[in-house]
Design an enzyme around this catalytic site. Structure first.
Site, PDB file in Angstrom:
ATOM      1  N   ASP A 122       0.752  -1.366  -0.010  1.00  0.00           N
ATOM      2  CA  ASP A 122      -0.263   0.210   0.398  1.00  0.00           C
ATOM      3  C   ASP A 122       0.829   1.407   0.202  1.00  0.00           C
ATOM      4  OD1 ASP A 122      -2.935   0.379   0.702  1.00  0.00           O
ATOM      5  OD2 ASP A 122      -1.897   2.538   1.758  1.00  0.00           O
ATOM      6  N   LEU A 123       0.345   2.275  -1.334  1.00  0.00           N
ATOM      7  CA  LEU A 123       1.208   3.272  -1.115  1.00  0.00           C
ATOM      8  C   LEU A 123       0.817   4.228   0.598  1.00  0.00           C
ATOM      9  CD1 LEU A 123       3.508   4.911  -2.299  1.00  0.00           C
ATOM     10  CD2 LEU A 123       1.996   5.791  -3.912  1.00  0.00           C
ATOM     11  N   ASP A 164      -4.949   2.600  -4.638  1.00  0.00           N
ATOM     12  CA  ASP A 164      -3.123   2.366  -4.251  1.00  0.00           C
ATOM     13  C   ASP A 164      -2.461   1.271  -3.413  1.00  0.00           C
ATOM     14  OD1 ASP A 164      -4.290   2.584  -2.152  1.00  0.00           O
ATOM     15  OD2 ASP A 164      -3.561   4.276  -1.061  1.00  0.00           O
TER      16      ASP A 164
END
Length: 352
Positions: A122-123, A164
């Site tokens: 996950d960004l 994301d």
């Protein structure tokens, strides 16, 4: 379908014309062969036979070439369609559907289980990146993450699972190697992405689950890797966490609540109640906005149950934005002279 059948299907009239030419050629050949005419007529019949046959073959070869080209174009279009459906256009990663299919294929069957590892990435702070540097940089950051993941996990399959959130399928269960590669990816993202002459550092969180050690089917493996990812986020982000059995109790519940709460924001299950603030003389001086969650199954849920969970994720920002928009909308359509107090994150209060 054979090439001749395809020609007949797409060019029926021409094909029937070719058949007529071939029949005429055969008839002329038969006439010449069985001596049904004089010698001069026999020579003419043979010439006509040769001409008809040659013409039919030339037209047939031309049509064959045309249909082959048409079929090749159709095959190219089908391949492009498949690529469009299987590859995310922005990042180049595999789409969610095809990634899950690849995960299922990698895990094998009940009789033939194979080792594999699933990493969920996950960004971190993606919304803030978009708000601060623009959506174009956010897109570049996602593409950069995929590029670095492909470089580091050269034998892995990269897929985009959400806005994301990404997944990596690695064809082994070596925890030490996974940790080493995950930290290389963390360092690569911390090194940052250049934007308008500046290096913008990035942060990611990772969760890892192993098959068949932790789970043997794709759905359960995704859930366990998701729990490990949630633990990475809860512990401060920017780290990698490998699943362990202790995560299956409270953390699974918190993750479930977080997922349902995220859906509740979009589905309109949240409600804003207004509690009067009474002055010393008994008059109503202001209104206090109080959020409630009306769950379709569990009924009305107290904020004491879901706000602490929301505070451990980006959901608290989404909820805060929803509350302010809802409160302002009410005051626009129902103007009054009362103040409205809305309690924000960690006890801070704003008035309107």
């Amino acid at each position: 379908m054979s090439i001749l059948a395809t020609i007949k299907d797409h060019s029926g009239r021409i094909y029937r014309g070719i058949q007529v030419l071939l029949v005429a050629s055969i008839a002329a050949t038969a006439i010449a062969a069985f001596g049904l005419t004089e010698d001069s007529s026999r020579a003419t019949a043979l010439a006509m036979s040769v001409m008809a046959t040659s013409l039919a073959l030339l037209v047939l070869m031309y049509m064959r070439s045309s249909v082959v080209q048409r079929l090749q174009s159709a095959a190219d279009a089908e391949a492009e369609k498949h690529r469009f459906l299987s590859v995310d256009a922005m990042t180049g990663a595999m789409t969610r559907r095809y990634f899950l299919e690849a995960l299922s294929d990698r895990l094998g069957t009940l009789r033939n289980r194979r080792q594999a590892s699933l990493l969920l990435i996950d960004l971190d702070h993606f919304k803030q990146l978009n708000d601060t540097f623009g959506h174009q940089f956010g897109d570049l950051a996602l593409a950069y993450l995929v590029k670095e993941a492909e470089r580091i996990f050269a034998d892995g399959i990269i897929g985009r699972l959400g806005g994301d959130e990404f997944g990596v399928i690695v064809p082994h269960g070596d925890t030490a190697a996974l940790n080493k590669d995950a930290r290389r990816l963390l360092d690569a993202m911390r090194a940052g992405k250049r934007h308008e002459g500046k290096i913008i550092p990035l942060s990611i969180s990772l969760g890892v689950a192993l098959a068949p050690l932790h789970a043997s089917n794709p759905t359960e493996l995704m859930l366990l890797a998701d729990l490990a990812l949630y633990e990475s986020k809860a512990a401060g982000r920017g780290r990698v966490t490998v699943f362990d059995e202790e995560m299956l109790s409270d953390k699974r519940y918190r993750r479930l609540v977080e997922r349902e709460l995220r859906a509740a924001v979009y589905l309109g299950e949240l409600e804003l109640h207004y509690q009067p603030i009474v002055g010393t003389e008994g008059s109503i001086d202001a209104l206090e906005g109080l959020i409630r969650w009306r769950h379709p199954v569990r009924g009305l849920i107290s904020p004491a149950e879901f706000i602490p969970i929301a505070e451990r994720s980006t959901l608290i920002d989404m909820i805060g934005e929803w509350v302010f928009k809802r409160a302002c909308a009410v005051f626009v359509y129902r103007p009054c002279r009362l103040r409205l107090s809305v309690w924000q994150r960690r006890g801070r209060r704003a008035t309107a």
